[in-house]
Write an enzyme that holds these catalytic residues in place. Structure first.
Site, short mmCIF file in Angstrom:
data_model
loop_
_atom_site.label_atom_id
_atom_site.label_comp_id
_atom_site.label_asym_id
_atom_site.label_seq_id
_atom_site.Cartn_x
_atom_site.Cartn_y
_atom_site.Cartn_z
N ASN A 1 -0.14 4.72 1.63
CA ASN A 1 0.85 3.65 1.51
C ASN A 1 0.12 2.36 1.13
O ASN A 1 -0.52 1.73 1.97
CB ASN A 1 1.60 3.48 2.85
CG ASN A 1 2.68 2.41 2.77
OD1 ASN A 1 2.59 1.46 1.98
ND2 ASN A 1 3.72 2.57 3.57
N LYS B 1 1.07 -0.54 0.60
CA LYS B 1 1.54 -1.76 1.27
C LYS B 1 0.85 -1.93 2.63
O LYS B 1 0.25 -2.96 2.91
CB LYS B 1 3.06 -1.67 1.45
CG LYS B 1 3.71 -2.95 1.94
CD LYS B 1 5.24 -2.75 1.89
CE LYS B 1 5.99 -4.05 2.07
NZ LYS B 1 7.42 -3.89 1.75
N THR B 2 0.92 -0.89 3.45
CA THR B 2 0.32 -1.00 4.77
C THR B 2 -1.21 -0.94 4.68
O THR B 2 -1.89 -1.59 5.47
CB THR B 2 0.83 0.12 5.70
OG1 THR B 2 0.60 1.38 5.06
CG2 THR B 2 2.31 -0.04 5.98
N GLU C 1 -11.51 0.73 8.98
CA GLU C 1 -12.78 0.04 9.22
C GLU C 1 -13.35 -0.62 7.96
O GLU C 1 -13.92 -1.71 8.02
CB GLU C 1 -13.87 0.96 9.78
CG GLU C 1 -13.42 2.17 10.56
CD GLU C 1 -12.73 1.88 11.86
OE1 GLU C 1 -13.26 1.11 12.67
OE2 GLU C 1 -11.64 2.45 12.07
#
Lengths: 184, 756, 336
Positions: B647, B649-650, B721
């Site tokens: 995704n 966007k996220t 991370e």
């Protein structure tokens, strides 16, 4: 080296501690409904909302006015609910995140926060949104830098700041540039 | 028309949910206040606990006077080491999924004080305010012993740890003769670094609500990155069976590693609930958020040697890191320096030093976020000395294999990250000399760095339940601390079964769900996502089989590979007019639900033959006020290669947020110890500075997609991370470019700039 | 937070009756006024302050901003910081004050905090806040943890061997430069306190912050007519761009005569137990040309007795450069 110490030793021994304070009646308007609460003077507005009214949308992020997660609107102005005693809000109108949407229709800021992905964990989000409602109401912000500065009382550890600015900008741009834009 | 003729799996199908910038499926709950976090499950008769913290750093409790607290009406109990119930003796009962080698801290176990702010008593009362008041009335007398909280002193007794924690690899053996190569190098740099202690400080303070049921069973709402880890801990410590402890934690207000281990509020709340037979909540205060694990303080040396043309001839990276007296907390700090660049002479050394602190704890990109900045600042210093563009120096020593192991990377598009990032940033316009760009009193600097993180996968299990109405529920006992796990898993499931997003829901944060590993290390999409894919693939095959078995159906005799799943239909690739809806298939087979469970297991064999990692190139612009030393990070471009992005966007938000973490690490975050008290002093949000909105300006995230069928079946490496690693170095290097000052101690606060 | 009782009087007289009979200074009082609550409630939660009774004065009025007879402005003690900073008259006539207020805290806190309360803010010294450590201000006689501990944010001027804490307010730094006057009501009637005399240096009594008596109430803060609107600024240096206390701040106000400084006001925050002013430094500026050189000279005069602690010696040089920067900005002098 080995020595007995007791940093918390001051004036400890003498006085009998005072009994817990008696609860008092507080009547206020919460999200449009009048409520009467019985709370002791030492209960913050934040704890009254979360524990007495089960309105847990308002968050406790530090309980010391250093993070903004507890931001709510009192008589339309954004404040930190953690540093307000519930008894001090007698007669006031409190708006929390639960009171922003109009039924199923989200407040434009709520919509914009979802659309711009202006949060991750979501914990600071209700405070950010209530703060943004207050910011629009205050009408002091013009530029993105203004928004950044005037939203700096709301920490976001996930670091969603650029998206938060974008969400507020989106709502600001969709509203007529007036002092009363952004009222819930 | 819907599908290409040959599709190995549904991931590349046009209209695929994977790769779409879907808005968070839990977004509405989060913006309306409907998402419930650990301290928000209110239940009748809930009692409240408040923790008393130690005033000394090391020694013994001589006495705890609780009389005044207990005398207050409404105070239910004060728990101390003197009145606690029997607790297990064996260390293994106290271990959790993220425990390093050693003996885990045991709250209220005995009179010993191991570290400052150690929890030493729990007051339980009818209200939160009363518990807090009563806690102030408890009088503790101590016998203080000398403590050691100074890493420079402690490092005199540093030791080399073994493989003391899951996922930890000790440094590889030296290759070549790095010290000699350094001494003989045409150009060299030799730098010392310090990394300050950082505390995770998620916005939600750690809290546990333990609901006590009449039959003695518990429902635990805990701030955790692994509901099963919480469940195991409570069962082991309090000798309860798994079926009497259920953990339900649907939302977690950030964690960044702080929820990888059960924190002491969980112990306290469970202890009180079990003993008092009442539901109890314990929530830490913000100062108490500094009473447990943290990113460890680290001392480092990086020395590099090179020929005049920039060819690296020597890499030495040494690190000494703090750990507690009771556990060997380890993280991979130096190994990266043998992996990042081609070099024949490499010596890596990693040591621990014991101090009287709580055991450190994984914090966002543990190890890499500490070690890589040191390496990447040294590379920048070397480039400056060589008179070479730092990007050119990195390309000069670029490696396609992991020099530590000789294994090829399963995929590594770092070169593309460099190119695209540099283009977006405008790197070619950089003037080489330090102090060569200014605007008034503001010195402008451009710096860059590389980031790297492992691409890992663990085993996980997911269950799925498809209803005849075409609604799909998938579940696994993972967490969503903010990355968007609900959303990503929903997308994966919807994608495979060709369902609209709103017909799919994903459940997590519940110990009754199938096994998932701790959420951390960027491996949730890889591990749990693969399990979700596996179970949905099974449902897909089942549906195909059911459709194929319908003698009078349009899909008779077709196999799953002959079908496309889209919009709730099974569609023949050969002729899209041959189709059946999921509902039709199930109805025709007299099925109301279709359920399954599947375990995903990493491709151990092919993974063993490769180096697996995510990479990034970070470019930063700073403005440094020459008189006042203040730094503004005006622009950051982070180009990330992390396989497939589920995704964008996220994922973009994750990387952006990690860049904000990097800004904090570079410029602001430091838990400051009073050495005479052995105590962190700036233990609140007023004085432990994390970036505020006004600190953050333009952050541009680029994803360079990689095709990788080795890391996992989804090809997604995870981005939790990678976004932080290297950012502090890019900023420090930009500060050097702006000021000509080479700063190696993080955070680079204004006093450090002024005094350099 | 310990047990306390709560009372909300409806008049100033009733409020004063609520604190009547208390002796000493307001810092030590057991009965306390509360209005914004932003500092007092915080300190009560931290168990640093333990009042037995709170008198809520937030509904007494006293929140207007009015013209005074001598051409100045009277800021109601209970006017909110935000309303004060955004008041058109304050912005036009005292821009330095507006800027200082807006440099402090957050929008939410400024909406809550009152002008009177701002004056009574207590230090943000780590040791003062942490009841597990020694602190002469919190608990006289226990020692000063900061002297030998973490003192990066502490005082470089006017400290004592008992206390090296600094006053946290931004607003007060501007008020000091403006020579505001604090209006107070009490059982002995009304009195005024010049701003310079309101706060105290730590000396041997670091547990007392101000000279406000325990039975007195701040009713207003008077701003003199001279607001230095043309040549003033407030500069705040801190560890992040917003929502942090000052490491050093400077309120600089000049009256100019062409390119010459006629009179100067200079107040520093973040460096001492009270907003720091120094007549000698201001005299150094008066009658001299507005130049970086003379600003630097004045800064050195102001800092002549500055003394760094183990972690904060950087503040001396920083303060010097901040003073020069602020004066240059106030004077409109180009800083090359």
């Amino acid at each position: 080296m080995s020595q007995p110490t007791g940093p918390a030793s001051r004036s400890h021994a003498r006085k009998q501690p005072a009994p817990p304070p008696e609860p008092m009646d507080v009547t206020l308007t919460i999200n449009g409904s009048r409520k009467t609460l019985r709370v002791a003077p030492w209960t913050s507005l934040l704890d009254a909302l979360r524990l007495h009214l089960d309105l847990t949308g308002t968050k406790k992020g530090c309980d010391h006015g250093q993070c903004g997660a507890c931001t709510v609107l009192v008589d339309g102005r954004r404040i930190n609910a953690c540093l307000t005693l519930a008894v001090m809000t007698e007669g006031r109108a409190v708006t929390t995140i639960e009171g922003l949407a109009d039924g199923e229709a989200l407040h434009p800021l709520q919509e914009a926060f979802v659309e711009q992905d202006a949060f991750q964990c979501g914990y600071c989000t209700p405070g950010q949104i209530c703060s943004a409602v207050g910011l629009l109401e205050e009408g002091q912000a013009r530029t993105d830098d203004d928004i950044r500065e005037l939203m700096s009382g709301n920490l976001c550890r996930c670091g969603a700041y650029p998206n938060i600015v974008a969400a507020i900008r989106q709502v600001m741009d969709s509203q007529p540039a007036s002092q009363d834009g952004g009222t819930p | 028309m819907i599908a290409k003729p040959t599709i190995p799996d549904p991931l590349d199908r046009p209209g695929s949910q994977i790769g779409k910038p879907v808005s968070r499926v839990d977004g509405r709950l989060k913006v309306t206040g409907g998402a419930k976090y650990a301290a928000e499950f209110n239940t009748p008769g809930l009692a409240h606990g408040y923790i008393v913290s130690s005033a000394i750093a090391r020694g013994r409790i001589l006495a705890v006077d609780t009389a005044k607290a207990l005398a207050l009406p409404g105070v239910l109990q004060v728990f101390t080491h003197e009145n606690r119930p029997s607790l297990p003796w064996f260390d293994r009962k106290w271990k959790d999924d993220d425990a390093p080698k050693g003996s885990p801290f045991r709250p209220l176990y005995d009179a010993t004080i191991h570290h400052a702010l150690q929890p030493i008593a729990l007051v339980v009362a009818e209200s939160f305010e009363l518990a807090r008041y009563a806690a102030r009335l408890i009088h503790v007398t101590y016998e203080a012993d000398d403590h050691q909280t100074d890493l420079r002193e402690a490092s005199a007794h540093a030791f080399t740890p073994g493989k003391d924690k899951g996922g930890f690899q000790p440094p590889p053996k030296p290759r070549g003769d790095a010290d000699r190569a350094l001494a003989e190098a045409e150009v060299s740099v030799d730098l010392q670094f310090t990394q300050a202690v950082e505390h995770h400080n998620p916005m939600e303070m750690h809290a546990s609500t333990v609901v006590y049921h009449n039959d003695g069973t518990l429902t635990v709402h805990d701030k955790t990155q692994g509901p099963l880890n919480t469940q195991t801990y409570v069962c082991n410590v309090f000798d309860l069976s798994k079926d009497s402890v259920r953990v339900i934690s649907p939302f977690v207000g950030g964690a960044f590693g702080s929820g990888l281990r059960p924190q002491h509020q969980l112990f306290m709340a469970a202890l009180a609930a079990i003993t008092l037979k009442r539901s109890v909540r314990v929530e830490l205060t913000r100062p108490q958020m500094f009473s447990f694990g943290h990113r460890p303080e680290t001392l480092q040396r990086v020395a590099l040697g090179a020929r005049k043309d920039g060819t690296l001839t020597a890499v030495i990276h040494e690190a000494v890191q703090e750990t507690s007296q009771n556990e060997n907390y380890v993280e991979v700090v130096v190994n990266w320096s043998g992996q990042q660049y081609t070099c024949d002479n490499v010596r890596l050394d990693y040591k621990l030093a014991r101090m009287d602190t709580h055991t450190p704890l994984d914090q966002r990109a543990p190890g890499a976020a500490t070690g890589i900045p040191a390496l990447e600042i040294a590379i920048d210093a070397l480039a400056a000395k060589l008179g070479m563009d730092p990007l050119e120096l990195r390309l000069k020593n670029y490696t396609e294999v992991d020099p530590n192991t000789g294994k090829p990377f399963s995929s590594k598009e770092l070169r593309t990250c460099f190119r695209q990032g540099a283009e977006r940033f405008g790197w070619h316009k950089r003037s080489h000399a330090p102090r060569s760009m200014r605007e008034g009193r503001q010195l402008v600097g451009w710096g860059m760095a590389t980031g790297v993180w492992d691409a890992m996968q663990g085993q996980a299990v997911a269950s799925a339940r498809l209803g005849i109405d075409g609604t799909l529920t998938v579940g696994s006992a993972t967490a969503d601390i903010g990355p968007g796990t609900y959303t990503a898993m929903t997308q994966i499931a919807a994608d495979i079964l060709g369902l609209p997003i709103d017909q799919v829901s994903f459940q997590l944060g519940d110990s009754n769900l199938p096994m998932a590993p701790l959420q951390g290390g960027s491996w949730t999409v890889s591990s749990v996502g693969s399990a979700v894919k596996a179970v949905c693939d099974r449902l897909r095959d089942k549906l195909a089989g059911l459709a194929a078995g319908l003698n009078d159906g349009p899909l008779k005799g077709l196999r799953a590979d002959d079908l496309v799943f889209a919009d709730g239909f099974l569609i023949a690739k050969a002729d899209p007019s041959w189709r059946m809806s999921i509902t039709e298939v199930m109805r025709a087979n007299d099925l109301l639900v279709l359920e399954d469970e599947a375990r995903s297991i990493p491709y151990y064999k092919s993974q063993m033959q490769h180096a697996l990692g995510t990479h990034s190139a970070i470019f930063a612009e700073v403005r440094v006020d020459e008189d006042l030393g203040t730094v503004q990070v005006t622009r950051v471009v982070s180009a990330v290669a992390a396989g497939r992005i589920i995704n964008p966007k996220t994922a973009r938000s994750q990387v952006m947020g990690a860049v904000v973490w990097g800004i904090g690490m570079a410029l602001e975050e430091e838990s400051m110890t009073d050495q005479s008290l052995g105590r962190f002093m700036n233990h609140d949000f007023g004085e432990y500075h994390i970036p505020v909105n006004a600190d953050v300006h333009d952050i541009d995230v680029i994803f360079v997609e990689e095709q990788d069928d080795i890391v996992n079946p989804l090809g997604a490496k995870g981005v939790g991370e990678i976004g932080i690693v290297g950012v502090p170095a890019a900023i420090a290097n930009a500060i050097y470019h702006a000021t000509g000052k080479r700063l190696c101690d993080l955070p680079i606060t204004l006093d450090r700039i002024l005094e350099a | 937070m310990r047990a306390f009782s709560y009372h909300r009087p409806d008049s100033v007289d009733a409020a004063l009756r609520g604190v009547a009979g208390q002796s000493g200074t307001t810092t030590e009082a057991a009965v306390k006024f509360v209005a914004g609550g932003t500092n007092l409630l915080d300190l009560m939660k931290a168990d640093v302050m333990r009042p037995e009774r709170l008198v809520d004065i937030s509904r007494l009025g006293l929140d207007r901003i009015e013209e005074t007879a001598d051409g100045g402005l009277r800021l109601g003690a209970l006017a909110r910081n935000a309303d004060t900073a955004h008041d058109e008259r304050v912005q036009a006539r005292y821009p330095m004050l507006s800027k200082a207020i807006l440099a402090g805290a957050s929008a939410q806190l400024r909406n809550m905090a009152t002008n009177g309360g701002n004056l009574l803010q207590r230090t943000r010294c780590y040791y003062f806040y942490d009841t597990g450590t020694p602190c002469n201000k919190r608990e006289p006689g226990t020692g000063c943890g900061a002297l030998t501990g973490v003192n990066r944010i502490h005082a470089i001027l006017g400290a004592s061997d008992r206390c090296i804490a600094v006053h946290p307010s931004d607003m007060c730094v501007a008020l000091a430069a403006l020579e505001a006057v604090v209006r107070v009501s009490g059982p002995r009637g009304e009195r005024t306190i010049p701003f310079a005399d309101f706060h105290r240096l730590p000396g041997d009594t670091p547990h007392i912050d101000s000279n406000l008596a325990a039975d007195e109430l701040i009713t207003a803060i008077d701003l003199p007519a001279e607001g230095f609107a043309d040549h003033s600024t407030y500069l705040k240096v801190r560890d992040r761009a917003s929502y942090a206390f000052a490491l050093v701040s400077v309120a600089a106000a000049l009256e100019m005569d062409g390119q010459t400084v006629r009179t100067a006001r200079l107040a520093l925050g973040g460096v001492a137990h009270k907003p720091w002013r120094d007549p000698a430094a201001e005299a150094e500026l008066a009658g001299r040309p507005a130049s970086l050189e003379s600003f630097r000279k004045a800064a050195r005069v102001l800092l002549r007795d500055a003394r760094g602690q183990s972690h904060n010696a950087f503040k001396i040089g920083l303060a010097e450069r901040a003073i020069v920067r602020a004066l240059a900005e106030a004077a409109g002098v180009e800083h090359p």
